[in-house]
Structure formats: structure tokens, C-alpha cells
Design a protein around this motif. Structure first.
Motif, PDB file in Angstrom:
ATOM      1  N   GLY A  45       0.811  -1.221   0.000  1.00 42.29           N
ATOM      2  CA  GLY A  45       0.000   0.000   0.000  1.00 42.29           C
ATOM      3  C   GLY A  45       0.843   1.268   0.000  1.00 42.29           C
ATOM      4  N   PRO A  46       0.164   2.433  -0.119  1.00 40.33           N
ATOM      5  CA  PRO A  46       0.867   3.719  -0.257  1.00 40.33           C
ATOM      6  C   PRO A  46       1.614   4.159   1.004  1.00 40.33           C
ATOM      7  CG  PRO A  46      -1.508   4.049  -0.141  1.00 40.33           C
ATOM      8  CD  PRO A  46      -1.300   2.574  -0.255  1.00 40.33           C
ATOM      9  N   PHE A  47       1.369   3.481   2.136  1.00 38.62           N
ATOM     10  CA  PHE A  47       2.116   3.804   3.365  1.00 38.62           C
ATOM     11  C   PHE A  47       2.928   2.599   3.837  1.00 38.62           C
ATOM     12  CE2 PHE A  47      -1.355   6.784   3.148  1.00 38.62           C
ATOM     13  CZ  PHE A  47      -0.717   7.984   3.407  1.00 38.62           C
ATOM     14  N   GLY A  48       3.191   1.672   2.908  1.00 37.19           N
ATOM     15  CA  GLY A  48       3.939   0.462   3.261  1.00 37.19           C
ATOM     16  C   GLY A  48       5.391   0.569   2.846  1.00 37.19           C
ATOM     17  N   HIS A  49       5.766  -0.318   1.948  1.00 40.34           N
ATOM     18  CA  HIS A  49       7.183  -0.419   1.554  1.00 40.34           C
ATOM     19  C   HIS A  49       7.340  -0.391   0.035  1.00 40.34           C
ATOM     20  CE1 HIS A  49       8.886  -1.194   5.522  1.00 40.34           C
ATOM     21  NE2 HIS A  49       7.761  -1.843   5.781  1.00 40.34           N
ATOM     22  N   LEU A  50       8.519   0.043  -0.385  1.00 43.94           N
ATOM     23  CA  LEU A  50       8.808   0.210  -1.811  1.00 43.94           C
ATOM     24  C   LEU A  50       9.185  -1.136  -2.445  1.00 43.94           C
ATOM     25  CD1 LEU A  50       8.726   3.009  -3.106  1.00 43.94           C
ATOM     26  CD2 LEU A  50      11.222   3.095  -2.937  1.00 43.94           C
ATOM     27  N   ASP A  51       8.496  -1.488  -3.527  1.00 44.37           N
ATOM     28  CA  ASP A  51       8.880  -2.711  -4.235  1.00 44.37           C
ATOM     29  C   ASP A  51       9.990  -2.395  -5.241  1.00 44.37           C
ATOM     30  OD1 ASP A  51       7.757  -2.829  -7.227  1.00 44.37           O
ATOM     31  OD2 ASP A  51       6.336  -1.701  -6.000  1.00 44.37           O
ATOM     32  N   ASN A  52      10.558  -3.441  -5.819  1.00 44.80           N
ATOM     33  CA  ASN A  52      11.699  -3.251  -6.727  1.00 44.80           C
ATOM     34  C   ASN A  52      11.363  -2.305  -7.878  1.00 44.80           C
ATOM     35  OD1 ASN A  52      13.103  -5.098  -5.176  1.00 44.80           O
ATOM     36  ND2 ASN A  52      12.637  -6.840  -6.524  1.00 44.80           N
ATOM     37  N   GLY A  53      10.159  -2.466  -8.446  1.00 48.39           N
ATOM     38  CA  GLY A  53       9.772  -1.646  -9.595  1.00 48.39           C
ATOM     39  C   GLY A  53       9.632  -0.179  -9.226  1.00 48.39           C
ATOM     40  N   CYS A  54       9.041   0.093  -8.064  1.00 42.99           N
ATOM     41  CA  CYS A  54       8.898   1.494  -7.619  1.00 42.99           C
ATOM     42  C   CYS A  54      10.262   2.097  -7.313  1.00 42.99           C
ATOM     43  CB  CYS A  54       8.013   1.583  -6.377  1.00 42.99           C
ATOM     44  SG  CYS A  54       6.285   1.315  -6.744  1.00 42.99           S
ATOM     45  N   GLU A  99      13.029   1.262  -8.748  1.00 39.78           N
ATOM     46  CA  GLU A  99      13.649   1.502 -10.057  1.00 39.78           C
ATOM     47  C   GLU A  99      13.139   2.817 -10.648  1.00 39.78           C
ATOM     48  OE1 GLU A  99      12.985  -1.714 -12.851  1.00 39.78           O
ATOM     49  OE2 GLU A  99      13.486  -0.441 -14.568  1.00 39.78           O
ATOM     50  N   ARG A 100      11.815   3.030 -10.580  1.00 39.02           N
ATOM     51  CA  ARG A 100      11.246   4.265 -11.147  1.00 39.02           C
ATOM     52  C   ARG A 100      11.680   5.489 -10.351  1.00 39.02           C
ATOM     53  NH1 ARG A 100       7.297   0.557 -12.060  1.00 39.02           N
ATOM     54  NH2 ARG A 100       6.089   0.997 -10.188  1.00 39.02           N
ATOM     55  N   LEU A 101      11.762   5.354  -9.035  1.00 42.82           N
ATOM     56  CA  LEU A 101      12.237   6.467  -8.210  1.00 42.82           C
ATOM     57  C   LEU A 101      13.675   6.843  -8.591  1.00 42.82           C
ATOM     58  CD1 LEU A 101      12.454   8.407  -5.788  1.00 42.82           C
ATOM     59  CD2 LEU A 101      12.648   6.456  -4.285  1.00 42.82           C
ATOM     60  N   LEU A 102      14.519   5.836  -8.681  1.00 42.97           N
ATOM     61  CA  LEU A 102      15.924   6.098  -9.031  1.00 42.97           C
ATOM     62  C   LEU A 102      16.034   6.728 -10.415  1.00 42.97           C
ATOM     63  CD1 LEU A 102      18.868   5.817  -8.186  1.00 42.97           C
ATOM     64  CD2 LEU A 102      18.813   3.432  -8.948  1.00 42.97           C
ATOM     65  N   ALA A 103      15.212   6.240 -11.347  1.00 38.00           N
ATOM     66  CA  ALA A 103      15.253   6.764 -12.720  1.00 38.00           C
ATOM     67  C   ALA A 103      14.820   8.228 -12.772  1.00 38.00           C
ATOM     68  CB  ALA A 103      14.364   5.913 -13.625  1.00 38.00           C
ATOM     69  N   ALA A 104      14.004   8.654 -11.800  1.00 37.94           N
ATOM     70  CA  ALA A 104      13.493  10.028 -11.794  1.00 37.94           C
ATOM     71  C   ALA A 104      14.489  11.025 -11.191  1.00 37.94           C
ATOM     72  CB  ALA A 104      12.183  10.084 -11.014  1.00 37.94           C
ATOM     73  N   LEU A 105      15.577  10.519 -10.588  1.00 43.69           N
ATOM     74  CA  LEU A 105      16.527  11.401  -9.889  1.00 43.69           C
ATOM     75  C   LEU A 105      17.638  11.880 -10.810  1.00 43.69           C
ATOM     76  CD1 LEU A 105      17.133   9.296  -6.633  1.00 43.69           C
ATOM     77  CD2 LEU A 105      15.381  11.056  -7.039  1.00 43.69           C
ATOM     78  N   ASP A 106      18.266  12.979 -10.421  1.00 45.71           N
ATOM     79  CA  ASP A 106      19.552  13.352 -11.007  1.00 45.71           C
ATOM     80  C   ASP A 106      20.573  12.366 -10.445  1.00 45.71           C
ATOM     81  OD1 ASP A 106      22.066  14.320 -11.522  1.00 45.71           O
ATOM     82  OD2 ASP A 106      21.704  16.328 -10.711  1.00 45.71           O
ATOM     83  N   ARG A 107      21.115  11.518 -11.323  1.00 43.68           N
ATOM     84  CA  ARG A 107      22.022  10.433 -10.891  1.00 43.68           C
ATOM     85  C   ARG A 107      23.476  10.728 -11.243  1.00 43.68           C
ATOM     86  NH1 ARG A 107      17.930   8.766 -13.703  1.00 43.68           N
ATOM     87  NH2 ARG A 107      19.175   8.199 -15.522  1.00 43.68           N
ATOM     88  N   SER A 108      23.735  11.971 -11.691  1.00 45.04           N
ATOM     89  CA  SER A 108      25.031  12.261 -12.303  1.00 45.04           C
ATOM     90  C   SER A 108      26.204  12.193 -11.330  1.00 45.04           C
ATOM     91  CB  SER A 108      24.985  13.645 -12.955  1.00 45.04           C
ATOM     92  OG  SER A 108      24.681  14.627 -11.977  1.00 45.04           O
TER      93      SER A 108
END
Ligand SMILES: [Zn+2]
Ligand SMILES: [Zn+2]
Length: 259
Positions: A187-196, A198-207
Motif C-alpha cells: 500500500g501507499p504507506f507500506g514499503h517500496l517494491d523493486n519496480g517502484c 527503479e522508477r524512483l531512481l530513474a526520476a533522480l539526477d544520478r550524475s
């Protein structure tokens, strides 16, 4: 600046970071004796720790924070809500110096600049932390139901990340946890799954990233190789470049180089 983990997962979390002779723990979910033993593995003793920063009241993060702090005379930094929840859980703060923090207000522990940031998670007033030494920033995010733009803004441009990859959705839904627990975790107040994650990391400035470590993996509902593969996809890197924080070992010292 350098950092290491004493252990990560639902049986206890503890991370240590050091900059210019200042050292903090993020969370203390292992017994004081076990915390001391694992600090020893990293060449440290409890007396080397200057503060414990608590993210939220769940046992695996705050279960032993007061006991460790009382034993070693170390202050505990936590939000008002976490302090109240600790009280409600019957954890005695006798002999513990409590420092109540605001969820979005940076503060310093010696040479370490601490930036708390608020997160959606099923606790009273949970935060996570970015730690810096003025030149480098380490983002630590272990318990998050869903990403937010605030989380993404805060973690963008970090030099190192410790990022929750709690579960694989298929393993979770196909596993034998009760339905209510599966719903809580996913749920939205639980824990982050691998896919989420991945999407979170992809949304960041990773430089600037020198280290990325997958953390808080569920023993039942995840596999290290799935977590690694997800974060490596977001980074476009080899899977074995991504570190794993394990329950028993955490991970050893990682150095943040200032080029
Ligand atoms: Zn939690
Ligand atoms: Zn947790």
C-alpha cells in the motif's frame, strides 16, 4: 565521508556514517550488545558514536535506540511524533538526551549536516535522512510507501544512495503472508517494491552517484538478484555494481571521494 551498514531488513536496521571525526547512527533496531559487536566489525566502538538519528518508531528502527543511547550517553534525534509513539510503545527515555527535530529542518551533529525529509509510511511522523559533509551527500531511504516529488527533489544529486527495495510484487502476492499484510506492505504507506525503487531512481539526477545500495530487502518476498537488476536498469550499469545491504552483514565501509 564514509558510511556502512550494521544490518538492514525487518529484523533490525542500523547505518553508521562518519565525516571529519563525527559519527552518527541512523536507527538502532539491533540490541545494544549486537550493535556494539557489529560496530566492532567496522573498527568502531559505541563510544565513537555522537548521536542516534531515528527515522520512525517501528521496532526494526527504533526498538533499541533508547537502550543503546542510555547505555552509552548518546543523544537521540527524532520527530515529535516518533517521540510520542515511542512513549506509547512503553519505551522508557530515562537517562536519554532527546533532541526533537522538525521533519524538514536541517541540523548538524559535529561535522555532519543532517537533512531530514518527510515520507509516506505507516508511522506517526516518519522521516528519512540525507547526510552531508558540505561537499558530499548521502541519501538514506529505507521505509517508504510511495515516492513523492519531495522525496525525489531531496534525493536528486546525491553522491550515494541507500534505497529501499523491499519486495518483488509477484513474490509478495504469490507468497503466504495474510492478505491484510500483503495489502499493508504494497500500500501507499507500506514499503517500496523493486519496480517502484527503479522508477524512483530513474526520476533522480544520478550524475554524481558513486554508490547505490539496495536495502531493507524482505527475506520472504525478495531476492538480492531481483533488487540489483531493478536498480541497475535505472542506472544503466552492471548489476554487480549495485550493492546489497543484508540483514546479517549490512555492508562494509563505502568511501565518498571528493575527486
Ligand atoms: Zn517502518
Ligand atoms: Zn523498516
Amino acid at each position: 565521508m564514509r558510511f556502512a551498514s550494521l544490518g538492514s531488513g525487518s529484523k533490525g536496521n542500523c547505518l553508521v556514517a562518519e565525516a571529519a571525526g563525527s559519527r552518527v547512527l541512523i536507527d538502532c533496531g539491533l540490541s545494544p550488545r549486537e550493535t556494539a559487536r557489529r560496530l566492532g566489525r567496522l573498527g568502531l566502538a559505541p563510544a565513537d558514536i555522537h548521536a542516534v538519528l531515528v527515522t520512525h518508531e517501528h521496532d526494526d528502527h527504533a526498538g533499541h535506540a533508547y537502550a543503546f543511547a542510555a547505555l552509552h550517553g548518546v543523544p537521540v534525534h527524532l520527530t515529535h511524533g516518533t517521540r510520542r509513539a515511542q512513549e506509547a510503545a512503553g519505551r522508557s527515555a530515562d537517562g536519554v538526551a532527546l533532541r526533537v527535530i522538525e521533519g524538514r529542518e536541517p541540523f548538524a551533529v559535529g561535522a555532519i549536516r543532517v537533512e531530514p525529509f518527510t515520507v509516506p509510511h505507516d508511522a506517526r511522523e516518519p522521516v528519512q535522512f540525507v547526510l552531508g559533509d558540505g561537499a558530499r551527500r548521502l541519501g538514506v531511504l529505507t521505509d517508504l510507501g510511495a515516492s513523492t516529488s519531495h522525496v525525489e527533489q531531496t534525493l536528486s544529486g546525491c553522491d550515494a544512495l541507500v534505497l529501499e527495495t523491499n519486495h518483488d510484487l509477484e513474490l509478495l502476492w504469490g507468497g503466504d503472508y495474510p492478505k491484510w499484510l500483503k495489502e499493508r506492505i504494497a500500500g501507499p504507506f507500506g514499503h517500496l517494491d523493486n519496480g517502484c525503487a527503479e522508477r524512483l531512481l530513474a526520476a533522480l539526477d544520478r550524475s554524481r552517484l558513486q554508490h547505490v545500495i539496495a536495502a531493507h530487502l524482505s527475506h520472504q518476498n525478495n531476492r538480492a538478484e531481483l533488487a540489483r537488476a531493478a536498480l541497475a536498469r535505472a542506472l544503466g550499469c552492471e548489476e554487480d555494481w549495485v550493492g546489497i545491504a543484508t540483514q546479517e552483514e549490512g555492508f562494509g565501509w563505502r568511501e565518498l571521494k571528493s575527486n
